[in-house]
Each structure stands twice: as C-alpha cells, then as structure tokens.
Write a protein that holds these residues in place. Structure first.
Motif, PDB file in Angstrom:
ATOM      1  N   UNK A   1       0.767  -1.247   0.000  1.00 13.98           N
ATOM      2  CA  UNK A   1       0.000   0.000   0.000  1.00 13.98           C
ATOM      3  C   UNK A   1       0.788   1.282   0.000  1.00 13.98           C
ATOM      4  N   UNK A   2       2.109   1.249  -0.260  1.00 10.86           N
ATOM      5  CA  UNK A   2       2.921   2.482  -0.231  1.00 10.86           C
ATOM      6  C   UNK A   2       2.769   3.247  -1.547  1.00 10.86           C
ATOM      7  N   UNK A   3       1.553   3.723  -1.803  1.00 14.58           N
ATOM      8  CA  UNK A   3       1.262   4.391  -3.080  1.00 14.58           C
ATOM      9  C   UNK A   3       1.334   5.919  -2.990  1.00 14.58           C
ATOM     10  N   UNK A   4       1.638   6.428  -1.787  1.00 15.61           N
ATOM     11  CA  UNK A   4       1.696   7.878  -1.618  1.00 15.61           C
ATOM     12  C   UNK A   4       3.133   8.391  -1.565  1.00 15.61           C
ATOM     13  N   UNK A   5       4.096   7.599  -2.083  1.00 15.02           N
ATOM     14  CA  UNK A   5       5.504   7.985  -1.957  1.00 15.02           C
ATOM     15  C   UNK A   5       5.820   9.264  -2.736  1.00 15.02           C
ATOM     16  N   UNK A   6       5.156   9.496  -3.861  1.00 13.42           N
ATOM     17  CA  UNK A   6       5.415  10.708  -4.644  1.00 13.42           C
ATOM     18  C   UNK A   6       4.930  11.936  -3.869  1.00 13.42           C
ATOM     19  N   UNK A   7       3.757  11.851  -3.284  1.00 18.25           N
ATOM     20  CA  UNK A   7       3.241  12.974  -2.505  1.00 18.25           C
ATOM     21  C   UNK A   7       4.066  13.206  -1.247  1.00 18.25           C
TER      22      UNK A   7
ATOM     23  N   UNK B   1     -15.150  -4.877   5.311  1.00 16.06           N
ATOM     24  CA  UNK B   1     -15.656  -4.745   6.676  1.00 16.06           C
ATOM     25  C   UNK B   1     -14.771  -3.865   7.555  1.00 16.06           C
ATOM     26  N   UNK B   2     -13.527  -3.612   7.142  1.00 13.90           N
ATOM     27  CA  UNK B   2     -12.623  -2.762   7.913  1.00 13.90           C
ATOM     28  C   UNK B   2     -12.437  -1.384   7.278  1.00 13.90           C
ATOM     29  N   UNK B   3     -13.279  -1.038   6.319  1.00 12.34           N
ATOM     30  CA  UNK B   3     -13.061   0.200   5.571  1.00 12.34           C
ATOM     31  C   UNK B   3     -13.028   1.428   6.484  1.00 12.34           C
ATOM     32  N   UNK B   4     -13.974   1.544   7.406  1.00  5.78           N
ATOM     33  CA  UNK B   4     -14.067   2.748   8.235  1.00  5.78           C
ATOM     34  C   UNK B   4     -12.841   2.918   9.122  1.00  5.78           C
ATOM     35  N   UNK B   5     -12.470   1.881   9.861  1.00  4.62           N
ATOM     36  CA  UNK B   5     -11.337   2.044  10.784  1.00  4.62           C
ATOM     37  C   UNK B   5      -9.998   2.111  10.057  1.00  4.62           C
ATOM     38  N   UNK B   6      -9.944   1.593   8.826  1.00  4.36           N
ATOM     39  CA  UNK B   6      -8.682   1.656   8.081  1.00  4.36           C
ATOM     40  C   UNK B   6      -8.311   3.080   7.699  1.00  4.36           C
ATOM     41  N   UNK B   7      -9.279   3.986   7.694  1.00  3.00           N
ATOM     42  CA  UNK B   7      -8.995   5.386   7.332  1.00  3.00           C
ATOM     43  C   UNK B   7      -8.192   6.108   8.408  1.00  3.00           C
ATOM     44  N   UNK B   8      -7.996   5.485   9.572  1.00  7.63           N
ATOM     45  CA  UNK B   8      -7.180   6.082  10.628  1.00  7.63           C
ATOM     46  C   UNK B   8      -5.698   6.012  10.297  1.00  7.63           C
ATOM     47  N   UNK B   9      -5.346   5.244   9.251  1.00  2.44           N
ATOM     48  CA  UNK B   9      -3.955   5.029   8.892  1.00  2.44           C
ATOM     49  C   UNK B   9      -3.641   5.645   7.537  1.00  2.44           C
ATOM     50  N   UNK B  10      -2.386   6.015   7.306  1.00  2.00           N
ATOM     51  CA  UNK B  10      -2.038   6.649   6.032  1.00  2.00           C
ATOM     52  C   UNK B  10      -2.154   5.712   4.839  1.00  2.00           C
ATOM     53  N   UNK B  11      -2.126   4.401   5.093  1.00  2.00           N
ATOM     54  CA  UNK B  11      -2.256   3.417   4.014  1.00  2.00           C
ATOM     55  C   UNK B  11      -3.393   2.459   4.348  1.00  2.00           C
ATOM     56  N   UNK B  12      -4.643   2.848   4.098  1.00  2.99           N
ATOM     57  CA  UNK B  12      -5.798   2.003   4.445  1.00  2.99           C
ATOM     58  C   UNK B  12      -5.742   0.608   3.820  1.00  2.99           C
ATOM     59  N   UNK B  13      -5.235   0.536   2.591  1.00  2.00           N
ATOM     60  CA  UNK B  13      -5.153  -0.767   1.919  1.00  2.00           C
ATOM     61  C   UNK B  13      -4.254  -1.724   2.693  1.00  2.00           C
TER      62      UNK B  13
END
Length: 633
Positions: free
Chosen positions: A393-399, A474-486
């Motif tokens: 899930x490290x897809x934000x490396x450019x940003x 089923x973990x979509x909501x709580x996964x948003x607490x992290x920089x890499x939800x995936x």
C-alpha cells in the motif's frame, strides 16, 4: 491443539451424551491423537490433543468449581506485561505473584477474562481463541485475536448454542442442515480476496478477528474489541531510528515463536530445548527470519533446520542457489525438497480438509516438507508467509516526497514506478490520482470493477457472479485512521489467519505447528505507522527491512526487488496430469454448479488462470466425493 468444540443448552439441562460423542467424531479428521470430552451441568467441551498437550491439559482447558468451563487454543505472547498489570494484580487476589507466573496460558487468560468481565482483551498479544461457558447462568463469551491466528465459528440448533474451531463439526448435529455457502465457494474458486469473514456453511457465523461474542438467554451480541493504534511519533521518525525499532520487534516476534516462548505450560520454569525448522527460500521474508532465529538459538541447545523447495526441472523457480550459502554461513542444516517429484495429484494421499472445499496445488510441496520435518522430530516450523502484507500500500511515496520539498526525488520515483507498471497513464492513476481519493470513493470503485471483472463473467454462472459484488470491506471505516488504508485492510482482514487455519489441518497428522513471525501484532502495528518511503524508496523494496538487517543479509538477496513464484512448475505439473481433465467429465459435475463448461476452452482468458481454475474445480469434485464418505452423506 488441532480442534475443539463447546456446547451449552439454553434450558440448562444436560447435553445429550450421544450428541457429545457425535461431535467428538468430527475431531477425528485431525489424525490419530487422542480426544478429551468434559461435561459440566448443561455444558460440554471436546478437545483434540497431541501427546504433549494431554500431559498438560491445563494449557487448553480450565474447569472451575463454579460450573465454569474455559477452552483455549493458541498462545499468550506478552505474559509478563499482563501479570505485572497493577489492576490485574489488584483483582486477581486468589493468586500470589509466583502463582500467576506459574499459570498456563489458558489459566492466565481465564483469570484475565474473569477479572475484567471480558473487557481489556486489547491488552492481550498472541494468536488465540477462547470460549468461556458459565453453565450456572447459561452464558457464553467467545473471542478471537486481532490477527485471526486461531479460529472459531458458532451456530444455534433447537435452542442450544455450539462453538467450534472447525465448522464441519456442526454437520454431526441432529437438526442442522449442512449447506455450503455458494458465494464463499465461488470466491475461492476465483481466488478472490474476502471482503468480509464468512463461514463456508450457511447458517454458521464466524468469530471475526478482534471480536468478542456474547450469548445469554438465547440472545447473541458481537462487538469488535480491537481498536487500531496509529503512532504519529513513529510516522515522523527517521529511517535509521525506525529500523532499530523494527529490528527489535522483528527479533521479539521470532523469539515468541521458538520453543516454550510459544506455549507456556503450567509450572514450566525453563524453555524446553526443541528442534526448530524454518521454511527457507531466497527471499526477503524467510531469510531475515532465519538470521534472527539462528542468532537467538546460538547459545541454546535447540537445533535450527532449513527446509527449502527446489525445482531441478524448472530452475527459474529454484532459489536454493541463494539459500544454500546462507545456511552454510549460519551453520544450519538444509533439507532440500524436490518439488518436481511431488506433483499435486488428487490421489487418496492428498490431504482433504473437510471444512474447506478449497485447496492449492502447492499443498503437495507442503506435505512433503512436513513429512521430512516429522522424520527429523521437529515440532515447530517458522515461516515468512504473508510477509508481503507488511509492506503493502505504499502508493503515496510521490506525494510524501513533494510534501518534503524533494521535487527531484518525486520525479525520479514517478519514472521508476512508470517502468514498473508499464505506462505513464497507469502510473498517474495509481500513484497520483488514487492516493487522493477518499476511502468511500475507492470502495465504490472496487465494487464497479468487480461488476465488470472479465474473469467473473467468463468463469462463473451469471446468477453467482451477481452475489460476489456490491459489498464494502468490513474494515473500511477504521482503516482510514492510517495513512495506508489498503495495508491495514490486508493485514487485519483475517484472510492470512484463515490460510493458517487451513494449514493446521495439514500439519495435525505430523504433530507440527507452523508459526508466522511476520503476523506478530506489535510488529504489524508498528509497520502501519512508519512513513511510506521506508517501505518503498527510489525503486527499492522494503528499505526499513534492509536497513534493520544491513550487512547481515547477503548482497545477492538484499538487492532483490522481485519475488519468485511457483506458478511455472505448478502449471507444468497440471498440464502433465491427464487425470485432472478427465475428472471434470465425471458423471457428477459438482464444479459445474459454479463454473461454466466453456470456460476451460475460452481463448480470451489467460492460460495460467484457466489451468489453475481447472485444478481447483477438479479438487472441488475430489473434495465432494471424499467428504461424503467422511460425513456419511
């Protein structure tokens, strides 16, 4: 422990003895080890135990004087921190401090659950599941660890509630209708990742990872007790600082899974010195585990033996040229498993898990490994399985580079990523557009993509294909607490734990348990909080791992950015097995309920997907025939 069940009558009368014995029959699928059946007023539990566990029954089962039964499967990895908890010591007044240290894992967790009335499970680290029955009140509490390292399912029949580590046990219940869940079977035939933990059997519920289930007076309640933890301080630390902590947690994870650091038996003062195995490839998952384990065992009497798959006829899948020098440098014995000589043929010797109408061809390689390990009197095998999930899930490396003002680095990263994915447009979509989208929108996008998935349309019956789409994770909501939800969803969704549970059925006849250091809760929580550039940087995979093991991992392995797959030798073996295609023409085409007849001749589908689907469908036919014998249906 390979398996268990627990039952309680809601009307608080004794559980029928014939019923208890029928449920015990369901545990016999795990091998020749002995069972243990215990009744208490309106409750009964059954266990399948190996020789060591039979000698230490308190490690799996606690029976109090107050009509209480507590059945436990797993390990407690942070015993010391639990015992030293001030609140726990204040409440557990029936034990002295010395007595607390001498409790088995089961007894310690039972005391913890009673002291806190089933709360504060967030503090417990380790793979576990438990069922706590109080027959005097007719109530049940069951819970499962957040990583899903152990499993339990439950159902109700005629006012009674049943829990089991193996849902196929419920087929022995009178009045229970055994029907497979069609969407679940279809997902496995497709090799589709789960969006929600589910049983293979209709009308059976699973205890989800990190969940506590309560039952009383005929009413169920379920709640996710695990609360994800994001550490902002870790997110802001340098690579060198985080690599040191990563290494500490990595070594701790390995240590927890070696010998008695895994399962603590009552009265056990010193770790037993055992032979330990490791499944060793030439990759960046198993190699660090081997290095860490060898260092921790160097001063003990325990032996470390490496088991490595080799492919003399398919050298591109063979990594022993990388693992053999490592074994020499670490002083490990290496046992090479010739997988070319272990084709995944569906004969009577191929293991059939009655719970799961699904398997994989490389199970044949695993069985060959377990046989060799059993011959060497090894009871624990370490595995680097699912290590990929740690770094996903490290897809934000450019940003991340742009936010630090590192424009040149951002441009370089984009160019490297473009080469990896094959086109500018794909790189723009994956690494510039998708990281900006909110999770709700990404979830809707996944649903749309599933609806238009060409493999679903080509392979599955139309009515089934519609049942597989439309659900959010089923973990979509709580996964948003992290920089890499995936990454969070992949680590905690339970799929890896389900794989491990399937593997336990294969391991049981050999009295061997594979353990997975890279599924350690504290290690996974830490990696979730590190910045993305420590997982991927300048075209290099896993920089935090390489920094943590700098100079210890051989250069030929540290410089790898690829991963060897076993698809080619498996495809070769499937193609050579003429019986597979013949089995699809069996007079009872059980697979045809899910898969279209024309799929295996569809030239528009990839050859690899068709061949693997052919094996899975043949296995489904094979499984159906075998389980009819097992269940006498």
């Amino acid at each position: 422990m390979a398996g268990f069940f627990a039952a309680i009558n809601s009307h608080q009368s004794a559980v029928d003895a014939d019923l208890a014995n029928r449920l015990m029959v369901g545990l016999e699928h795990y091998g020749d080890d002995e069972g243990c059946l215990l009744s208490e007023e309106s409750a009964v539990v059954g266990l399948h135990l190996n020789k060591r566990e039979r000698q230490n029954l308190s490690s799996q089962l606690v029976e109090s004087d107050c009509s209480e039964l507590f059945v436990f499967d797993g390990r407690i990895d942070n015993r010391k921190s639990l015992i030293q908890d001030n609140d726990f010591q204040a409440l557990a007044t029936e034990f002295t401090l010395t007595e607390l240290y001498n409790l088995s894992d089961a007894e310690l967790l039972f005391a913890w659950v009673k002291c806190f009335a089933g709360e504060r499970l967030q503090s417990v680290v380790g793979p576990f599941v438990f069922v706590f029955i109080d027959s005097s009140t007719g109530s049940v509490i069951a819970a499962r660890d957040p990583m899903g390292g152990r499993a339990a399912s439950y159902c109700t029949v005629e006012g009674s509630v049943y829990f089991a580590s193996d849902e196929s046990i419920f087929s022995n219940l009178e009045g229970f209708t055994y029907n497979l869940s069609e969407p679940k079977v279809a997902r496995h035939l497709l090799m589709m990742l789960e969006d929600q933990p589910e049983s293979f059997i209709d009308d059976v519920e699973v205890v989800r990872p990190g969940e506590i289930v309560r039952w009383g007076k005929g009413i169920f309640s379920r709640r996710r007790y695990y609360k994800p933890r994001f550490d902002k301080a870790v997110y802001e630390q340098s690579l060198a600082t985080n690599a040191r902590e990563f290494r500490r947690l990595f070594d701790q994870a390995v240590k927890r899974r070696i010998s008695a650091d895994g399962t603590h038996f009552k009265g056990q003062d010193k770790p037993r010195k055992e032979k330990v195995g490791i499944m060793l490839s030439g990759g960046l998952d198993s190699v660090p585990v081997a290095i860490s384990a060898s260092q921790q065992l160097v001063s003990s009497e325990a032996e470390l033996t490496a088991f490595s798959w080799c492919f003399p006829e398919t050298p591109e899948a063979d990594e022993t040229h990388l693992s053999a020098p490592l074994c020499d440098s670490l002083g490990m014995t290496q046992v090479k498993i010739d997988c070319d000589a272990e084709p995944p043929q569906l004969t009577q010797d191929f293991p059939v898990d009655p719970r799961v109408p699904f398997s994989m061809p490389f199970v044949a390689y695993q069985v060959a490994t377990l046989k060799r390990a059993a011959q060497a009197d090894i009871s624990i095998i370490l595995s680097g399985m699912h290590g990929d999930l740690l770094y996903a899930g490290a897809k934000d490396v450019i940003y991340r580079a742009l936010m630090k003002g590192q424009v040149r680095l951002a441009i370089k990263e984009f160019r490297v990523l473009t080469t990896l994915v094959g086109s500018y447009m794909e790189a723009i979509k994956r690494y510039l557009v998708l990281p900006l989208l909110p999770q709700a929108m990404l979830s809707r996008r996944r649903v749309i993509r599933q609806r238009h998935n060409p493999t679903i349309k080509r392979m599955l019956r139309d009515s089934l294909g519609q049942k597989l789409v439309g659900r959010t994770h089923w973990l979509m909501t709580e996964s948003t607490l992290f920089p890499r939800p995936e990454q969070y969803q992949k680590l905690f969704d339970g799929s890896a734990g389900e794989d491990a549970m399937h593997a336990r059925f294969i391991e049981a006849p050999y009295a061997i348990e594979r353990r997975y250091p890279l599924r350690d809760l504290e290690l996974c929580e830490f990696v979730l909080s590190v910045p993305s550039e420590q997982l991927y940087h300048r075209g290099q995979m896993r920089p935090i791992l390489k920094e943590a093991f700098r100079s210890e991992i051989p250069k030929s392995i540290a410089e790898r950015n690829d991963k060897t797959l076993f698809v080619k030798p498996i495809l070769k073996q499937i193609e050579a097995d003429q019986s597979l295609k013949a089995s699809l023409q069996h007079q009872e085409k059980h697979w045809a309920h899910f898969v279209k007849d024309c799929y295996f001749n569809d030239a528009d589908e990839k050859y690899e997907l068709r061949q693997l689907a052919l094996w899975r469908c043949a296995y489904y036919n094979f499984w159906t025939g075998r389980t009819r014998v097992l269940f006498n249906t």
